[in-house]
Design an enzyme around this catalytic site. Structure first.
Site, PDB file in Angstrom:
ATOM      1  CG  PHE A 132     -54.059  28.234 -86.292  1.00 49.06           C
ATOM      2  CD1 PHE A 132     -53.841  27.794 -87.589  1.00 49.06           C
ATOM      3  CD2 PHE A 132     -54.098  29.604 -86.058  1.00 49.06           C
ATOM      4  CE1 PHE A 132     -53.653  28.701 -88.637  1.00 49.06           C
ATOM      5  CE2 PHE A 132     -53.913  30.514 -87.096  1.00 49.06           C
ATOM      6  CZ  PHE A 132     -53.698  30.059 -88.388  1.00 49.06           C
ATOM      7  CG  ASP A 217     -51.258  31.052 -79.443  1.00 48.85           C
ATOM      8  OD1 ASP A 217     -51.949  32.064 -79.200  1.00 48.85           O
ATOM      9  OD2 ASP A 217     -51.024  30.641 -80.594  1.00 48.85           O
ATOM     10  CE  LYS A 246     -57.785  34.808 -83.412  1.00 46.04           C
ATOM     11  NZ  LYS A 246     -58.350  35.120 -84.716  1.00 46.04           N
TER      12      LYS A 246
END
Ligand SMILES: Cc1ncc(COP(=O)(O)O)c(C=O)c1O
Length: 376
Positions: A132, A217, A246
């Site tokens: 993702f 990522d 995040k």
């Protein structure tokens, strides 16, 4: 309760219903949050690995407030207070050469994709099944999940997907026309899935063989989540570009890429109105300071979680924890909620815990007790 129903109605009437949700959280402190009815929870979702320093950490709150009194925004047409300091700090902790700021994880991957294209002069990418990377058109193009990708096709062409952990499959697909390979060092949304031993080093080797860039990522795994600044540092593998977001600013929206020597945007190649603004940089600098102090405590907290949840074969790396539950996962999530613990189900029936890095031993014991009870 009526107030809550009124709120739900207003939300349904005026807000696009892209999310399934029930609870309204109104206050947070440390690992605790409170809902609109005054119920208290230990928050092992933490904004999905965002509230790294806990909710409303006083140093982060002060940094944002102080900066807000001085200058909230000024544009990247000017030097931005805190921006170079924040870039320097990110470079130091990641061992990379230069940083660039964006506003989210998806945007970090967009920036990484653009940088890889411009640096290599190539257009093709390889990413992994169940990975993702975000929901903007570029980041979606490298995100595997057909249910969220296919409705928006055609996307940026040229991304191949191979099974996570399968070096032979990667070797068959990667070529001298591959710009980059995008990989999560631990797949988060897929359910906290670890790569097989040696896999990340193998990906690095294949990238080197073909002149492709390794784009890590670390939007979910980075910023101390797994017990080191980057998860890749534990595998002793260096990426060419790392995307972050995040946990970087404790919940203030921010993303970044950091890139190795020689890889950088030149004037006009990328930009953003809000990215790397004064408030985001103030929040990130304070966050990094706090995490620096927390890092040594994370291995012990991880051991405590692993021991307390041992009956359910948890996958634990720092404070990123997955437990395979299966179809009952939503029920387990509900049971935990009713017992005052917030957890969430990632893909494939995997319960995911990504609590604040500040979580205490007592809270870990309480969370594990509730999860063990819910799992029977
Ligand atoms: C590994 C990874 N990359 C990218 C993203 C997208 O980040 P954002 O939602 O901030 O765009 C996420 C979000 O869950 C993620 O886990």
């Amino acid at each position: 309760m009526n107030e809550m129903n009124d709120y739900r109605e207003m939300d349904a009437r005026f807000y696009m219903q892209a999310f399934g949700r029930n609870l309204k959280l109104v206050k947070g402190a440390g690992s605790r949050v409170w809902d609109a009815d005054g119920n208290e929870y230990i928050d092992c979702v933490a904004g999905i690995a965002v509230c790294s320093t806990g909710h409303c950490h006083p140093l982060v709150v002060n940094a944002i407030c102080e900066q807000a009194h001085r200058l909230i925004h000024c544009s990247n047409l000017y030097y931005v207070p805190g921006q170079a300091e924040c870039a320097k700090k990110l470079v130091e902790i990641t061992g990379m050469a230069k940083a660039f700021f964006v506003n989210s994880g998806a945007e970090a991957n967009e920036a990484a994709i653009k940088l890889a294209r411009i640096a290599t002069g190539r257009k093709k990418f390889v990413a992994f099944e169940n990975g993702f990377h975000g929901r903007t058109m570029g980041s979606l193009a490298v995100t595997h999940k057909p249910a969220i990708r296919e409705p928006f096709e055609p996307l940026e062409p040229g991304c191949s997907f191979v099974p996570y952990g399968d070096l032979d499959a990667l070797a068959r697909v990667i070529g001298d026309d591959t710009a980059g390979v995008l990989i999560e060092p631990i797949q988060g949304e897929a359910g906290v899935i670890f790569p097989p031993e040696g896999f990340l080093a193998g990906v690095r080797e294949l990238c080197d063989r073909h002149g492709a860039l390794l784009i890590a990522d670390e939007v979910q795994t980075g910023m101390g989540r797994t017990g080191s600044w980057l998860a890749l540092q534990q595998a002793d593998v260096a990426a060419d570009i790392v995307s972050l977001a995040k946990g970087i600013a404790s919940g203030f929206p921010m993303g970044a890429i950091v890139a190795r020597e020689g890889l950088e945007f030149k004037r006009g190649e990328h930009g953003s109105t809000f990215a790397g603004g004064p408030l985001a940089c103030a929040a990130a600098l304070a966050t990094i300071d706090v995490i620096e102090g927390l890092l040594p405590s994370i291995p012990e907290k991880a051991r405590r979680f692993a021991a307390a949840l041992a009956d359910h074969d948890p996958r634990v790396r720092g404070l990123m924890i997955g437990i395979t539950v299966g179809d009952d996962c939503p029920k387990v999530q509900e049971k935990c909620l009713s017992q005052g613990v917030l957890v969430n189900c990632a893909a494939h029936g995997n319960l995911r815990l990504v609590p604040p890095l500040t979580i205490t031993d007592d809270e870990i014991d309480r969370v594990a007790g509730v999860i063990n009870g819910a799992l029977g």
